[in-house]
Motif scaffolding. Structure first.
Motif, PDB file in Angstrom:
ATOM      1  N   HIS A 114       0.837  -1.204   0.000  1.00  0.00           N
ATOM      2  CA  HIS A 114       0.000   0.000   0.000  1.00  0.00           C
ATOM      3  C   HIS A 114       0.873   1.256   0.000  1.00  0.00           C
ATOM      4  O   HIS A 114       0.738   2.143   0.856  1.00  0.00           O
ATOM      5  CB  HIS A 114      -0.947  -0.010   1.203  1.00  0.00           C
ATOM      6  N   VAL A 115       1.767   1.300  -0.978  1.00  0.00           N
ATOM      7  CA  VAL A 115       2.776   2.358  -1.028  1.00  0.00           C
ATOM      8  C   VAL A 115       2.148   3.703  -1.383  1.00  0.00           C
ATOM      9  O   VAL A 115       1.485   3.840  -2.407  1.00  0.00           O
ATOM     10  CB  VAL A 115       3.878   2.005  -2.046  1.00  0.00           C
ATOM     11  N   LYS A 116       2.391   4.681  -0.529  1.00  0.00           N
ATOM     12  CA  LYS A 116       1.957   6.049  -0.778  1.00  0.00           C
ATOM     13  C   LYS A 116       3.137   6.916  -1.206  1.00  0.00           C
ATOM     14  O   LYS A 116       2.991   7.826  -2.017  1.00  0.00           O
ATOM     15  CB  LYS A 116       1.287   6.626   0.465  1.00  0.00           C
ATOM     16  N   TYR A 117       4.297   6.634  -0.624  1.00  0.00           N
ATOM     17  CA  TYR A 117       5.528   7.353  -0.967  1.00  0.00           C
ATOM     18  C   TYR A 117       6.642   6.333  -1.181  1.00  0.00           C
ATOM     19  O   TYR A 117       6.689   5.299  -0.522  1.00  0.00           O
ATOM     20  CB  TYR A 117       5.949   8.315   0.151  1.00  0.00           C
ATOM     21  N   MET A 118       7.531   6.641  -2.107  1.00  0.00           N
ATOM     22  CA  MET A 118       8.666   5.783  -2.384  1.00  0.00           C
ATOM     23  C   MET A 118       9.909   6.649  -2.491  1.00  0.00           C
ATOM     24  O   MET A 118       9.866   7.732  -3.057  1.00  0.00           O
ATOM     25  CB  MET A 118       8.427   5.022  -3.694  1.00  0.00           C
ATOM     26  N   VAL A 119      11.028   6.161  -1.920  1.00  0.00           N
ATOM     27  CA  VAL A 119      12.275   6.911  -1.983  1.00  0.00           C
ATOM     28  C   VAL A 119      13.398   5.948  -2.370  1.00  0.00           C
ATOM     29  O   VAL A 119      13.553   4.878  -1.778  1.00  0.00           O
ATOM     30  CB  VAL A 119      12.585   7.629  -0.650  1.00  0.00           C
ATOM     31  N   VAL A 120      14.155   6.332  -3.407  1.00  0.00           N
ATOM     32  CA  VAL A 120      15.248   5.494  -3.897  1.00  0.00           C
ATOM     33  C   VAL A 120      16.429   6.370  -4.289  1.00  0.00           C
ATOM     34  O   VAL A 120      16.296   7.584  -4.458  1.00  0.00           O
ATOM     35  CB  VAL A 120      14.819   4.652  -5.131  1.00  0.00           C
ATOM     36  N   GLY A 121      17.590   5.740  -4.439  1.00  0.00           N
ATOM     37  CA  GLY A 121      18.758   6.442  -4.930  1.00  0.00           C
ATOM     38  C   GLY A 121      18.806   6.440  -6.446  1.00  0.00           C
ATOM     39  O   GLY A 121      18.081   5.681  -7.106  1.00  0.00           O
ATOM     40  N   THR A 122      19.668   7.262  -7.002  1.00  0.00           N
ATOM     41  CA  THR A 122      19.756   7.376  -8.460  1.00  0.00           C
ATOM     42  C   THR A 122      20.297   6.109  -9.106  1.00  0.00           C
ATOM     43  O   THR A 122      20.108   5.890 -10.312  1.00  0.00           O
ATOM     44  CB  THR A 122      20.662   8.555  -8.855  1.00  0.00           C
ATOM     45  N   ASP A 123      20.972   5.259  -8.343  1.00  0.00           N
ATOM     46  CA  ASP A 123      21.557   4.042  -8.903  1.00  0.00           C
ATOM     47  C   ASP A 123      20.654   2.822  -8.730  1.00  0.00           C
ATOM     48  O   ASP A 123      21.046   1.702  -9.060  1.00  0.00           O
ATOM     49  CB  ASP A 123      22.917   3.758  -8.261  1.00  0.00           C
ATOM     50  N   PHE A 124      19.434   3.002  -8.232  1.00  0.00           N
ATOM     51  CA  PHE A 124      18.549   1.871  -7.976  1.00  0.00           C
ATOM     52  C   PHE A 124      18.108   1.223  -9.281  1.00  0.00           C
ATOM     53  O   PHE A 124      17.668   1.900 -10.207  1.00  0.00           O
ATOM     54  CB  PHE A 124      17.327   2.326  -7.170  1.00  0.00           C
ATOM     55  N   ARG A 125      18.244  -0.110  -9.351  1.00  0.00           N
ATOM     56  CA  ARG A 125      17.799  -0.889 -10.502  1.00  0.00           C
ATOM     57  C   ARG A 125      16.960  -2.061 -10.011  1.00  0.00           C
ATOM     58  O   ARG A 125      17.205  -2.583  -8.924  1.00  0.00           O
ATOM     59  CB  ARG A 125      18.992  -1.427 -11.300  1.00  0.00           C
ATOM     60  N   PHE A 126      16.013  -2.493 -10.846  1.00  0.00           N
ATOM     61  CA  PHE A 126      15.160  -3.605 -10.432  1.00  0.00           C
ATOM     62  C   PHE A 126      14.591  -4.305 -11.657  1.00  0.00           C
ATOM     63  O   PHE A 126      14.620  -3.776 -12.785  1.00  0.00           O
ATOM     64  CB  PHE A 126      14.015  -3.106  -9.536  1.00  0.00           C
ATOM     65  N   GLY A 127      14.059  -5.513 -11.414  1.00  0.00           N
ATOM     66  CA  GLY A 127      13.427  -6.270 -12.480  1.00  0.00           C
ATOM     67  C   GLY A 127      14.411  -7.021 -13.350  1.00  0.00           C
ATOM     68  O   GLY A 127      15.634  -6.938 -13.189  1.00  0.00           O
ATOM     69  N   TYR A 128      13.873  -7.783 -14.269  1.00  0.00           N
ATOM     70  CA  TYR A 128      14.656  -8.644 -15.139  1.00  0.00           C
ATOM     71  C   TYR A 128      15.726  -7.839 -15.888  1.00  0.00           C
ATOM     72  O   TYR A 128      15.438  -6.811 -16.496  1.00  0.00           O
ATOM     73  CB  TYR A 128      13.737  -9.341 -16.145  1.00  0.00           C
ATOM     74  N   GLN A 129      16.983  -8.338 -15.770  1.00  0.00           N
ATOM     75  CA  GLN A 129      18.141  -7.702 -16.400  1.00  0.00           C
ATOM     76  C   GLN A 129      18.300  -6.237 -15.997  1.00  0.00           C
ATOM     77  O   GLN A 129      18.812  -5.423 -16.760  1.00  0.00           O
ATOM     78  CB  GLN A 129      18.067  -7.846 -17.929  1.00  0.00           C
ATOM     79  N   ARG A 130      17.808  -5.906 -14.806  1.00  0.00           N
ATOM     80  CA  ARG A 130      17.945  -4.550 -14.249  1.00  0.00           C
ATOM     81  C   ARG A 130      17.354  -3.491 -15.172  1.00  0.00           C
ATOM     82  O   ARG A 130      17.852  -2.371 -15.280  1.00  0.00           O
ATOM     83  CB  ARG A 130      19.429  -4.247 -13.978  1.00  0.00           C
ATOM     84  N   ARG A 131      16.258  -3.840 -15.829  1.00  0.00           N
ATOM     85  CA  ARG A 131      15.652  -2.914 -16.796  1.00  0.00           C
ATOM     86  C   ARG A 131      14.949  -1.737 -16.124  1.00  0.00           C
ATOM     87  O   ARG A 131      14.753  -0.685 -16.742  1.00  0.00           O
ATOM     88  CB  ARG A 131      14.648  -3.667 -17.676  1.00  0.00           C
ATOM     89  N   GLY A 132      14.521  -1.918 -14.890  1.00  0.00           N
ATOM     90  CA  GLY A 132      13.824  -0.841 -14.197  1.00  0.00           C
ATOM     91  C   GLY A 132      14.778   0.103 -13.496  1.00  0.00           C
ATOM     92  O   GLY A 132      15.812  -0.312 -12.984  1.00  0.00           O
ATOM     93  N   ASP A 133      14.440   1.396 -13.479  1.00  0.00           N
ATOM     94  CA  ASP A 133      15.237   2.383 -12.761  1.00  0.00           C
ATOM     95  C   ASP A 133      14.311   3.466 -12.213  1.00  0.00           C
ATOM     96  O   ASP A 133      13.088   3.359 -12.284  1.00  0.00           O
ATOM     97  CB  ASP A 133      16.320   2.979 -13.654  1.00  0.00           C
ATOM     98  N   TYR A 134      14.894   4.508 -11.656  1.00  0.00           N
ATOM     99  CA  TYR A 134      14.051   5.531 -11.031  1.00  0.00           C
ATOM    100  C   TYR A 134      13.208   6.279 -12.053  1.00  0.00           C
ATOM    101  O   TYR A 134      12.137   6.792 -11.716  1.00  0.00           O
ATOM    102  CB  TYR A 134      14.900   6.486 -10.182  1.00  0.00           C
ATOM    103  N   HIS A 135      13.667   6.334 -13.309  1.00  0.00           N
ATOM    104  CA  HIS A 135      12.851   6.964 -14.349  1.00  0.00           C
ATOM    105  C   HIS A 135      11.542   6.190 -14.534  1.00  0.00           C
ATOM    106  O   HIS A 135      10.471   6.791 -14.680  1.00  0.00           O
ATOM    107  CB  HIS A 135      13.611   7.009 -15.678  1.00  0.00           C
TER     108      HIS A 135
END
Length: 315
Positions: A114-135
């Motif tokens: 139930h995320v209302k706010y999210m905070v990450v660093g500029t180098d955060f990557r996620f998902g298959y082959q690190r395709r996800g980023d803060y953009h």
């Protein structure tokens, strides 16, 4: 604080402010993420601060690299609780998770927490082959109804403060600089084990012994000035990290500490040993008498460091 392990079937009650990452070492760069979470909690009572991380560094499975960690799961639990986090989700990094598409990953996280706010660093990557980023997080914010805060890296000596930077300094024996990057003293913790009692009965210098987890990064073998926390109090002392080359037999890598002016039996007690300063490298001595003489010199160095402090210091 709630700590959820070994499950993807997690559910957080009520709205949350969430941060995601490896959080190995919980260094000064991570403090900026935690500060944002604390601020949001203060602004909106009832908001839960939630950390999402993995049970192993992802590169262990992706690259088949067995990495030593700055902080074990138990040590992270201590640090997160101290930082005021309400819940830590330590997700198993399975092949299914590794191959999850970025948007599916975010869909799971946002709806389960139930995320209302999210905070990450500029180098955060996620998902298959690190395709996800803060953009991608920013693009999906409107669709999923959360706000995202992106925190820039902070630097020291012209370099981003990172877990890699801290790890390099510890491995080089630069404990003081590593502590500066962390924002607290690097430590290891565990339960005091029964040893051979050589320190007390043969050398006349009682010690306590820990065997750290195999995946725990330790500083180079040698003697360090330390503080040992037991039952909420800090006890000055000196610590040897290594395998006791002067003592015959097959000795496991351990953390052996002499506490100044402490006579209590700590066997079976949980303690936390924090490293303050490197004194010397571990070495093999010609005899136990020569080892005892050097240990007495190490103790004298430690007492000078603590200004001959006796008794205990409150944490």
């Amino acid at each position: 604080m709630e700590y959820i392990r070994q499950s993807m079937a997690f559910e957080i009650d009520g709205p949350s402010v969430l941060s995601l990452g490896k959080f190995d070492g919980l260094h000064r760069g991570h403090e900026l993420l935690l500060a944002y979470m604390a601020r949001k909690k203060q602004e909106e009572p009832g908001l839960k601060a939630v950390i999402f991380t993995f049970d192993i560094p992802p590169r262990e499975r992706v690259q088949d690299i067995q990495a030593k960690v700055l902080t074990t799961g138990a040590e992270k639990e201590f640090l997160f609780a101290k930082a005021g986090i309400d819940c830590v989700i330590e997700c198993p990094f399975t092949r299914q998770v590794m191959c999850m598409e970025p948007e599916k990953f975010i869909d799971k996280i946002v709806n389960s927490c139930h995320v209302k706010y999210m905070v990450v660093g500029t180098d955060f990557r996620f998902g298959y082959q690190r395709r996800g980023d803060y953009h991608m997080l920013e693009l999906l914010a409107g669709q999923y109804g959360y706000e995202v805060e992106v925190v820039d890296k902070i630097q020291e000596d012209g370099r981003d403060i990172s877990s890699t930077f801290v790890r390099e300094e510890i491995m080089a024996g630069n404990i003081g600089h590593a502590n500066q990057l962390l924002g607290y003293n690097f430590f290891t913790e565990g339960t005091v084990l029964h040893g051979r009692r050589m320190g007390k009965e043969i050398l006349g210098i009682p010690t306590i012994n820990l065997i750290p987890p195999e995946d725990k990064l330790l500083p180079p073998f040698g003697v360090y000035i330390t503080k040992t926390n037991w039952q909420g109090r800090d006890y000055p002392g000196i610590t040897n990290v290594g395998c006791k080359p002067t003592v015959e037999g097959d000795n496991p890598i351990g953390v052996e500490t002499h506490l100044f002016d402490v006579s209590e039996d700590l066997y079976g007690e949980k303690v936390r040993v924090s490293f303050l300063k490197h004194v010397r490298k571990e070495q093999r001595f010609s005899s136990l008498e020569a080892l005892k003489e050097q240990m007495q010199h190490d103790i004298a160095c430690g007492r000078v460091y603590f200004n001959m402090g006796k008794g205990v210091q409150k944490n």
